[in-house]
Scaffold this motif. Structure first.
Motif, short mmCIF file in Angstrom:
data_model
loop_
_atom_site.label_atom_id
_atom_site.label_comp_id
_atom_site.label_asym_id
_atom_site.label_seq_id
_atom_site.Cartn_x
_atom_site.Cartn_y
_atom_site.Cartn_z
N GLU A 1 48.88 30.06 32.06
CA GLU A 1 49.04 28.95 31.97
C GLU A 1 49.37 28.31 33.25
OE1 GLU A 1 50.81 27.23 27.73
OE2 GLU A 1 52.18 28.28 29.07
N ARG A 2 49.09 27.06 33.44
CA ARG A 2 49.25 26.22 34.58
C ARG A 2 50.01 24.85 34.27
NH1 ARG A 2 43.82 25.60 33.94
NH2 ARG A 2 42.87 23.51 34.13
N PRO A 3 50.55 24.11 35.19
CA PRO A 3 51.26 22.76 35.10
C PRO A 3 50.05 21.62 34.56
CG PRO A 3 52.28 23.80 36.89
CD PRO A 3 51.17 24.61 36.65
N VAL A 4 50.17 20.76 33.83
CA VAL A 4 49.46 20.00 33.38
C VAL A 4 49.75 18.65 34.05
CG1 VAL A 4 49.17 18.01 31.72
CG2 VAL A 4 49.11 20.37 31.03
N VAL A 5 48.69 18.10 34.80
CA VAL A 5 48.81 16.92 35.71
C VAL A 5 48.48 15.65 34.76
CG1 VAL A 5 47.94 15.56 37.76
CG2 VAL A 5 48.17 18.23 37.79
N PRO A 6 49.41 14.74 34.39
CA PRO A 6 48.94 13.78 33.56
C PRO A 6 48.09 12.80 33.94
CG PRO A 6 51.24 13.60 34.32
CD PRO A 6 50.75 14.93 35.02
N GLU A 7 47.59 11.92 33.21
CA GLU A 7 46.70 10.52 33.71
C GLU A 7 47.59 9.57 34.02
OE1 GLU A 7 43.70 9.80 31.05
OE2 GLU A 7 42.55 12.08 31.20
N LEU A 8 48.22 9.26 34.98
CA LEU A 8 48.98 8.43 35.59
C LEU A 8 48.48 7.90 36.80
CD1 LEU A 8 51.68 6.77 35.52
CD2 LEU A 8 52.80 8.89 37.03
N LYS A 9 48.35 6.30 36.63
CA LYS A 9 47.93 5.54 37.73
C LYS A 9 48.39 5.72 39.15
CE LYS A 9 46.45 0.85 38.90
NZ LYS A 9 46.54 -0.67 38.55
N GLY A 10 47.68 6.33 40.24
CA GLY A 10 48.26 6.47 41.47
C GLY A 10 48.71 7.77 41.82
N GLU B 1 58.58 5.12 29.64
CA GLU B 1 57.06 5.57 29.93
C GLU B 1 56.57 5.08 31.26
OE1 GLU B 1 52.94 6.70 27.76
OE2 GLU B 1 54.48 5.64 26.81
N ALA B 2 56.20 5.81 32.12
CA ALA B 2 55.64 5.61 33.33
C ALA B 2 54.43 4.82 33.34
CB ALA B 2 55.47 6.80 34.27
N ALA B 3 54.08 4.05 34.15
CA ALA B 3 52.81 3.25 34.15
C ALA B 3 51.82 3.49 35.47
CB ALA B 3 52.94 1.81 33.91
N GLU B 4 52.60 3.48 36.58
CA GLU B 4 51.97 3.57 37.73
C GLU B 4 52.96 4.31 38.73
OE1 GLU B 4 49.69 0.90 41.05
OE2 GLU B 4 50.46 0.04 39.19
N VAL B 5 52.56 4.90 39.76
CA VAL B 5 53.35 5.52 40.76
C VAL B 5 52.76 5.29 42.03
CG1 VAL B 5 52.27 7.78 40.72
CG2 VAL B 5 54.62 7.51 41.47
N LYS C 1 56.68 2.46 38.56
CA LYS C 1 56.68 1.40 37.62
C LYS C 1 56.59 1.89 36.36
CE LYS C 1 54.21 -1.73 40.81
NZ LYS C 1 53.09 -2.79 41.02
N LEU C 2 57.27 1.53 35.63
CA LEU C 2 57.59 1.71 34.03
C LEU C 2 56.79 0.71 33.20
CD1 LEU C 2 61.34 2.75 33.93
CD2 LEU C 2 59.39 4.29 34.49
N GLU D 1 61.05 -1.05 37.70
CA GLU D 1 60.71 -0.07 38.82
C GLU D 1 61.76 0.91 39.35
OE1 GLU D 1 58.96 -0.89 43.25
OE2 GLU D 1 57.55 -1.55 41.53
N LEU D 2 61.54 2.19 39.50
CA LEU D 2 62.25 2.90 39.89
C LEU D 2 61.94 3.47 41.36
CD1 LEU D 2 62.85 5.43 36.81
CD2 LEU D 2 64.45 3.73 37.60
N HIS D 3 63.08 3.73 42.18
CA HIS D 3 62.69 4.20 43.59
C HIS D 3 63.49 5.52 43.86
CE1 HIS D 3 61.32 0.10 45.00
NE2 HIS D 3 61.80 -0.27 44.01
N GLY D 4 62.46 6.60 44.20
CA GLY D 4 63.51 7.76 44.62
C GLY D 4 62.44 8.37 45.91
N THR D 5 63.06 9.45 46.24
CA THR D 5 62.43 10.18 47.45
C THR D 5 61.25 11.24 47.01
OG1 THR D 5 64.40 11.76 47.48
CG2 THR D 5 64.64 9.84 48.77
N HIS D 6 61.40 11.97 45.95
CA HIS D 6 60.67 12.95 45.40
C HIS D 6 60.29 12.69 44.09
CE1 HIS D 6 62.51 14.67 49.12
NE2 HIS D 6 61.41 15.61 49.27
#
Length: 464
Positions: free
Chosen positions: A152-161, A243-247, A257-258, A263-268
């Motif tokens: 298998e491999r990691p899934v990349v979700p459909e997330l705007k941005g 649930e995340a809406a946009e990154v 953005k949720l 809105e959450l702010h992080g470095t990674h």
């Protein structure tokens, strides 16, 4: 391009493919094992071996910060992330080299490249495998036996941005030579929680985003709650029903953005929202191998695909995706093909360990599954503080739980959140494999003070 003939071709060199290749070669068959990336598959290269090596470093950091709990005073604790990563790489390289050496010694042919069923088929009763190497060269292999072990491999979700954000996955995060100031984790499954806790112990602030109402939905509610409380106590932030809406942003400045408008702010950003099978390059349609609605290869109890001469082993056939399950897939196929065996997938009792700290060990049915199956059960449950050894080690967080068949007194399953829970659960697994009643463990004389001794206490709780 001339045809190359082999008795067997194995696509993928994971924890089923490598030992199967060696066994087939030792039995006198000509074997080609085709690998597009690294010999050893996920476990050795980007899974168990590196992640548990990093977890060991994280636990040392955790204990160093807790030194005063043990009456030991020390100076400032600092995580040297490049040194942590270097240690991880050294262990991975050693494991990888051992796999290659074992294959070569057995006489298997290693072919590096991406393999799949060829567009132009072979003659009746045979399969043509097209392999394309990284340099563009191609080979065509002809065989009567094909074993699919592509993982298998990691899934990349459909997330705007997300396409424009340098996010981490379960592979790339293990090459990170810096401790994030603030790591945002999408997902709250096994992989997500292991890395979330690990990097928090390295020194990062961590926020976990989970769409559901609880962690680890396949576990009992009390086990999930126990694990959640431990992670929260350690300082992780876990946002449920979120649930995340946009990154947007870049490394060092991630903005998430949720859907509730916050809105959450992080470095990674770590994306750990699941995995999908590596099947696209196999061209399964060319030979009629069937897949389920999630893309996993369908197999029977003998790991046969339904197409004569083609088997699927390991994660590519679907969950549970554990290394020991993949290895047992190899043992089933090898026993049946080479030793006139009659081993089946349905014969094994599922056991696994989630490597949060403390560990979560699980074998057989949990309470939720037993009740759904209509079993008449008794439930034994005690806190980890009932284990003397855990108290002495200042590791008393967690709980133990076992499910007993009321009619037979046999153990149907157990779950443990606790120090070395994976090792303790193995004691219960052995009892289940031997068909022992719970009273045998209740009355057994274990050496004191060992972790296994708590099994006396666990099963005595049924009599109180």
């Amino acid at each position: 391009m001339s045809d190359e003939r082999f008795d067997a071709v194995i696509l993928g060199s994971g924890q089923a493919g490598v030992p199967l290749a060696k066994d087939l070669a030792k039995a006198g068959q000509s074997v080609a094992i085709v690998e597009s990336w690294h010999i050893g598959g996920t476990c050795v290269n980007v899974g168990c071996t590196p992640s548990k090596t990093l977890a060991a470093s994280a636990r040392v950091a955790y204990l160093a910060h807790r030194s005063s709990d043990f009456g030991i005073s020390g100076g400032e604790i600092h995580t040297d992330m490049p040194a942590v990563i270097a240690r991880k790489r050294q262990i991975v390289e050693h494991s990888n080299a051992s796999n290659i050496k074992g294959l070569e010694k057995a006489g298997a042919t290693i072919i590096m490249g991406e393999g799949g069923f060829a567009e132009q088929p072979a003659s009746a009763g045979e399969y043509a495998i097209a392999v394309k190497a990284a340099d563009g060269t191609e080979r065509r292999l002809i065989t009567k036996q094909v074993f699919l072990n592509t993982g298998e491999r990691p899934v990349v979700p459909e997330l705007k941005g997300l396409d424009n954000v340098p996010f981490l996955d379960s592979t790339s995060i293990m090459e990170l030579e810096e401790v994030p100031d603030h790591l945002i984790v999408l997902g709250a499954g096994i992989v997500a929680l292991e890395f979330a806790q690990m990097f928090h112990r390295f020194g990062a602030a961590v926020t976990v985003i989970e769409r559901g109402t609880r962690l680890l939905p396949h576990e009992d509610e009390d086990i999930c709650s126990c694990a959640r409380d431990i992670l929260l106590e350690d300082g992780l932030e876990i946002l449920f029903e979120t649930e995340a809406a946009e990154v947007s942003g870049t490394t060092g400045s991630i903005r998430l953005k949720l859907k509730d408008g916050k809105e959450l702010h992080g470095t990674h950003l770590l994306v750990a929202t699941g995995r999908r099978p590596n099947v696209e390059s196999l061209h399964l349609d060319r030979v009629g191998v069937k897949q389920n609605e999630h893309g996993y290869i369908e197999v029977n109890d003998l790991l046969e695909t339904g197409v004569p001469g083609i088997w699927a082993l390991g994660d590519v056939k679907g969950p549970p995706a554990f290394t020991h399950v993949s290895y047992d897939d190899y043992r089933i196929v090898a026993a049946n093909l080479l030793h006139n065996g009659s081993r089946r997938v349905s014969d094994r009792t599922l056991v696994y360990t989630i490597y949060t700290d403390p560990e979560i060990g699980r074998v057989g049915m949990n309470e939720m599954e037993a009740r759904k199956a209509g079993k008449k059960i008794r439930v034994a449950s005690v806190p980890m503080s009932y284990m003397a050894r855990a108290l002495e080690m200042a590791e008393s967080r967690g709980m133990l739980k076992a499910i007993i068949d009321t009619e037979t007194d046999l153990i149907l399953g157990a779950s443990i959140v606790g120090v070395e829970g994976g090792e303790v659960i193995a004691q219960i697994q052995l009892a289940m494999l031997g068909g022992l009643k719970y009273t045998v463990l209740r009355d057994a004389v274990f050496s004191h003070p060992t972790k296994s001794e708590v099994l006396n206490t666990l099963f005595m709780s049924l009599d109180s």
